[in-house]
Scaffold this active site. Sequence first.
Site, PDB file in Angstrom:
ATOM      1  N   HIS A  48     -61.011  90.965 -20.189  1.00 51.27           N
ATOM      2  CA  HIS A  48     -62.399  91.227 -19.764  1.00 51.27           C
ATOM      3  C   HIS A  48     -62.945  92.459 -20.447  1.00 51.27           C
ATOM      4  O   HIS A  48     -63.074  93.499 -19.800  1.00 51.27           O
ATOM      5  CB  HIS A  48     -62.440  91.415 -18.252  1.00 51.27           C
ATOM      6  N   ILE A  54     -65.055  95.907 -20.315  1.00 54.49           N
ATOM      7  CA  ILE A  54     -65.998  96.221 -19.243  1.00 54.49           C
ATOM      8  C   ILE A  54     -65.276  96.017 -17.914  1.00 54.49           C
ATOM      9  O   ILE A  54     -64.597  95.005 -17.729  1.00 54.49           O
ATOM     10  CB  ILE A  54     -67.233  95.300 -19.302  1.00 54.49           C
ATOM     11  N   GLY A  57     -67.341  93.673 -12.246  1.00 55.77           N
ATOM     12  CA  GLY A  57     -68.136  94.136 -11.111  1.00 55.77           C
ATOM     13  C   GLY A  57     -67.439  93.951  -9.781  1.00 55.77           C
ATOM     14  O   GLY A  57     -67.547  94.790  -8.889  1.00 55.77           O
ATOM     15  N   VAL A  58     -66.698  92.858  -9.635  1.00 58.04           N
ATOM     16  CA  VAL A  58     -66.005  92.616  -8.368  1.00 58.04           C
ATOM     17  C   VAL A  58     -64.976  93.706  -8.086  1.00 58.04           C
ATOM     18  O   VAL A  58     -64.705  94.011  -6.923  1.00 58.04           O
ATOM     19  CB  VAL A  58     -65.345  91.220  -8.316  1.00 58.04           C
ATOM     20  N   GLU A  62     -64.605  96.096  -4.945  1.00 63.77           N
ATOM     21  CA  GLU A  62     -63.291  96.271  -4.314  1.00 63.77           C
ATOM     22  C   GLU A  62     -62.982  97.758  -4.111  1.00 63.77           C
ATOM     23  O   GLU A  62     -62.439  98.145  -3.072  1.00 63.77           O
ATOM     24  CB  GLU A  62     -62.197  95.616  -5.159  1.00 63.77           C
TER      25      GLU A  62
END
Length: 143
Positions: A48, A54, A57-58, A62
């Site tokens: 990723h 990057i 976003g999750v 978290e």
Amino acid sequence: MLENKDIREVIPHRYPFLMIDRVLEIDDNKKAVGIKNISANEPYFQGHFPDNPIVPGVLIVEAMAQLGGITVMHGKKNNDMIGLFTGINKCKFKRVVKPGDQLKIEVEILSSKLNLVKAKGIATVDGELAAEAEISFMLVEKN
């Protein structure tokens, strides 16, 4: 302030999924400020994205949830509970987070009734908003 070893005494997360490196400020059951240092060696960067790493976003969300769990669990003698997501609302991503960044996470507990917790989290890099969300989670006994 809580160092990494102190954090591991409060929540069950471990590398590579422990998303809080240090807690700078904590007001039990009210709010906390923590940091995550983003290293180029984070395992998720392998996919990723290898040529343009990057932070997903999750994982930023978290980190907010983990800091929320630390906020409500810190100082409790019985640490047989874990937090499980029940909702994510009003979530927005405003800035890319990449290796070399220091993610500053701030969480404010909006409500805590029985074992249900609702919190607002914001994540910034160098004072610039990276993400924000309202999160909710339930504290349940570990099996």
